[in-house]
Design a protein around this motif. Sequence first.
Motif, PDB file in Angstrom:
ATOM      1  N   SER A  79      -0.151 -35.420 -46.418  1.00 44.88           N
ATOM      2  CA  SER A  79       0.325 -35.246 -45.042  1.00 44.88           C
ATOM      3  C   SER A  79       1.519 -36.168 -44.825  1.00 44.88           C
ATOM      4  CB  SER A  79      -0.786 -35.537 -44.028  1.00 44.88           C
ATOM      5  OG  SER A  79      -1.273 -36.858 -44.168  1.00 44.88           O
ATOM      6  N   VAL A  80       2.535 -35.627 -44.171  1.00 47.77           N
ATOM      7  CA  VAL A  80       3.782 -36.364 -43.988  1.00 47.77           C
ATOM      8  C   VAL A  80       4.343 -36.056 -42.609  1.00 47.77           C
ATOM      9  CG1 VAL A  80       6.157 -36.661 -44.831  1.00 47.77           C
ATOM     10  CG2 VAL A  80       4.320 -36.200 -46.449  1.00 47.77           C
ATOM     11  N   GLU A  81       4.714 -37.091 -41.865  1.00 43.92           N
ATOM     12  CA  GLU A  81       5.460 -36.875 -40.623  1.00 43.92           C
ATOM     13  C   GLU A  81       6.885 -36.539 -41.014  1.00 43.92           C
ATOM     14  OE1 GLU A  81       7.359 -39.803 -37.523  1.00 43.92           O
ATOM     15  OE2 GLU A  81       5.196 -39.626 -37.134  1.00 43.92           O
ATOM     16  N   CYS A  82       7.333 -35.346 -40.692  1.00 41.42           N
ATOM     17  CA  CYS A  82       8.689 -34.918 -41.044  1.00 41.42           C
ATOM     18  C   CYS A  82       9.711 -35.451 -40.049  1.00 41.42           C
ATOM     19  CB  CYS A  82       8.754 -33.397 -41.121  1.00 41.42           C
ATOM     20  SG  CYS A  82       7.696 -32.714 -42.409  1.00 41.42           S
ATOM     21  N   ILE A  83       9.398 -35.360 -38.757  1.00 44.73           N
ATOM     22  CA  ILE A  83      10.292 -35.881 -37.722  1.00 44.73           C
ATOM     23  C   ILE A  83       9.508 -36.077 -36.432  1.00 44.73           C
ATOM     24  CG2 ILE A  83      11.067 -33.586 -36.994  1.00 44.73           C
ATOM     25  CD1 ILE A  83      13.848 -34.855 -36.428  1.00 44.73           C
ATOM     26  N   LYS A  84       9.796 -37.177 -35.769  1.00 42.62           N
ATOM     27  CA  LYS A  84       9.255 -37.413 -34.430  1.00 42.62           C
ATOM     28  C   LYS A  84      10.368 -37.046 -33.456  1.00 42.62           C
ATOM     29  CE  LYS A  84       6.473 -40.869 -33.582  1.00 42.62           C
ATOM     30  NZ  LYS A  84       5.236 -40.236 -33.226  1.00 42.62           N
ATOM     31  N   ILE A  85      10.165 -35.948 -32.754  1.00 40.87           N
ATOM     32  CA  ILE A  85      11.188 -35.415 -31.859  1.00 40.87           C
ATOM     33  C   ILE A  85      11.216 -36.191 -30.545  1.00 40.87           C
ATOM     34  CG2 ILE A  85      11.928 -33.338 -30.619  1.00 40.87           C
ATOM     35  CD1 ILE A  85      10.379 -31.820 -32.961  1.00 40.87           C
ATOM     36  N   GLY A  86      10.042 -36.551 -30.068  1.00 42.01           N
ATOM     37  CA  GLY A  86       9.902 -37.319 -28.838  1.00 42.01           C
ATOM     38  C   GLY A  86       8.575 -38.055 -28.882  1.00 42.01           C
ATOM     39  N   LYS A  87       8.224 -38.712 -27.789  1.00 47.17           N
ATOM     40  CA  LYS A  87       6.974 -39.480 -27.761  1.00 47.17           C
ATOM     41  C   LYS A  87       5.747 -38.603 -27.963  1.00 47.17           C
ATOM     42  CE  LYS A  87       8.659 -43.289 -25.008  1.00 47.17           C
ATOM     43  NZ  LYS A  87       8.510 -44.100 -23.815  1.00 47.17           N
ATOM     44  N   THR A  88       5.827 -37.345 -27.554  1.00 49.88           N
ATOM     45  CA  THR A  88       4.676 -36.453 -27.689  1.00 49.88           C
ATOM     46  C   THR A  88       5.013 -35.163 -28.439  1.00 49.88           C
ATOM     47  OG1 THR A  88       5.097 -35.361 -25.566  1.00 49.88           O
ATOM     48  CG2 THR A  88       3.673 -37.312 -25.539  1.00 49.88           C
ATOM     49  N   GLU A  89       6.053 -35.217 -29.281  1.00 50.13           N
ATOM     50  CA  GLU A  89       6.455 -34.010 -30.015  1.00 50.13           C
ATOM     51  C   GLU A  89       6.819 -34.379 -31.452  1.00 50.13           C
ATOM     52  OE1 GLU A  89       9.400 -30.149 -29.447  1.00 50.13           O
ATOM     53  OE2 GLU A  89       9.725 -31.934 -28.220  1.00 50.13           O
ATOM     54  N   ILE A  90       6.205 -33.657 -32.411  1.00 56.62           N
ATOM     55  CA  ILE A  90       6.411 -33.956 -33.827  1.00 56.62           C
ATOM     56  C   ILE A  90       6.473 -32.680 -34.662  1.00 56.62           C
ATOM     57  CG2 ILE A  90       5.226 -36.203 -33.755  1.00 56.62           C
ATOM     58  CD1 ILE A  90       2.796 -34.761 -35.041  1.00 56.62           C
ATOM     59  N   VAL A  91       7.001 -32.820 -35.862  1.00 54.83           N
ATOM     60  CA  VAL A  91       6.845 -31.829 -36.918  1.00 54.83           C
ATOM     61  C   VAL A  91       6.195 -32.578 -38.072  1.00 54.83           C
ATOM     62  CG1 VAL A  91       7.982 -30.310 -38.583  1.00 54.83           C
ATOM     63  CG2 VAL A  91       8.809 -30.417 -36.225  1.00 54.83           C
ATOM     64  N   GLY A  92       5.052 -32.073 -38.512  1.00 54.36           N
ATOM     65  CA  GLY A  92       4.335 -32.708 -39.602  1.00 54.36           C
ATOM     66  C   GLY A  92       3.939 -31.697 -40.655  1.00 54.36           C
ATOM     67  N   VAL A 128       6.037 -23.979 -38.618  1.00 57.95           N
ATOM     68  CA  VAL A 128       7.479 -23.765 -38.767  1.00 57.95           C
ATOM     69  C   VAL A 128       7.797 -23.797 -40.258  1.00 57.95           C
ATOM     70  CG1 VAL A 128       8.148 -24.679 -36.512  1.00 57.95           C
ATOM     71  CG2 VAL A 128       7.975 -26.229 -38.447  1.00 57.95           C
ATOM     72  N   THR A 129       8.782 -23.050 -40.670  1.00 60.20           N
ATOM     73  CA  THR A 129       9.176 -23.057 -42.080  1.00 60.20           C
ATOM     74  C   THR A 129      10.373 -23.965 -42.320  1.00 60.20           C
ATOM     75  OG1 THR A 129      10.532 -21.094 -41.732  1.00 60.20           O
ATOM     76  CG2 THR A 129       8.273 -20.750 -42.528  1.00 60.20           C
ATOM     77  N   GLU A 130      11.057 -24.337 -41.246  1.00 58.91           N
ATOM     78  CA  GLU A 130      12.198 -25.251 -41.350  1.00 58.91           C
ATOM     79  C   GLU A 130      12.394 -25.944 -40.014  1.00 58.91           C
ATOM     80  OE1 GLU A 130      15.614 -21.873 -40.461  1.00 58.91           O
ATOM     81  OE2 GLU A 130      15.344 -22.601 -42.490  1.00 58.91           O
ATOM     82  N   TRP A 131      13.158 -27.042 -40.037  1.00 55.81           N
ATOM     83  CA  TRP A 131      13.526 -27.749 -38.821  1.00 55.81           C
ATOM     84  C   TRP A 131      14.911 -28.337 -39.060  1.00 55.81           C
ATOM     85  CZ3 TRP A 131      10.883 -27.185 -34.474  1.00 55.81           C
ATOM     86  CH2 TRP A 131      11.288 -27.944 -33.363  1.00 55.81           C
ATOM     87  N   PRO A 132      15.820 -28.225 -38.091  1.00 56.81           N
ATOM     88  CA  PRO A 132      17.196 -28.695 -38.299  1.00 56.81           C
ATOM     89  C   PRO A 132      17.252 -30.150 -38.771  1.00 56.81           C
ATOM     90  CG  PRO A 132      17.012 -27.507 -36.213  1.00 56.81           C
ATOM     91  CD  PRO A 132      15.618 -27.669 -36.745  1.00 56.81           C
ATOM     92  N   GLY A 133      17.955 -30.360 -39.891  1.00 59.98           N
ATOM     93  CA  GLY A 133      18.176 -31.699 -40.415  1.00 59.98           C
ATOM     94  C   GLY A 133      16.978 -32.331 -41.108  1.00 59.98           C
TER      95      GLY A 133
END
Length: 163
Positions: A79-92, A128-133
């Motif tokens: 398991s890996v945190e890919c990006i923390k978008i905001g305090k309550t939003e992530i892609v993992g 999601v299959t991708e996320w910008p950047g």
Amino acid sequence: MFDPQVEKLLREGSAIGSDPQWKLGSNNFGVATHFKTLDSGLLSIHTEGSQDDLPIFEQLAVLNEVNLWKTFMPLCTNSVECIKIGKTEIVGYFNVSLKIASRDSALHAYGADCLYEHGKIVLIGKSVTEWPGVKIPFRPLSWTHRDMDVTDFNAIIEITSPT
């Protein structure tokens, strides 16, 4: 006014009682798990229960720690945190595996604090299959490994008392 998805989830709540297609899979430790097969052939799972003396904010913090999912989620091998978008939003990203088969997915999820208005916290997500950047570490497909598509992840946490 909340996000339209949050409003819809709060309005509709649980569909278990009104849909006879849901079948009880298990009922353990005060948590009932129901399932149904959708017309598309996908499996939909619904869990519902209550717990007393549960430190809710500590539990929500654990959900936010994607890098630790592999230490407490059954069958999760990575398991890996890919990006923390905001305090309550992530892609993992996470991978679940048995010896002979594995599946992985990247989940975009966010939470909404509806405590003041509704006494609830809402979590919403989907694959999601991708996320910008962001480089998501998907495993290559093979005869033992496939992607997993989480089409709809929703949670309504209702706070019924201080504990």
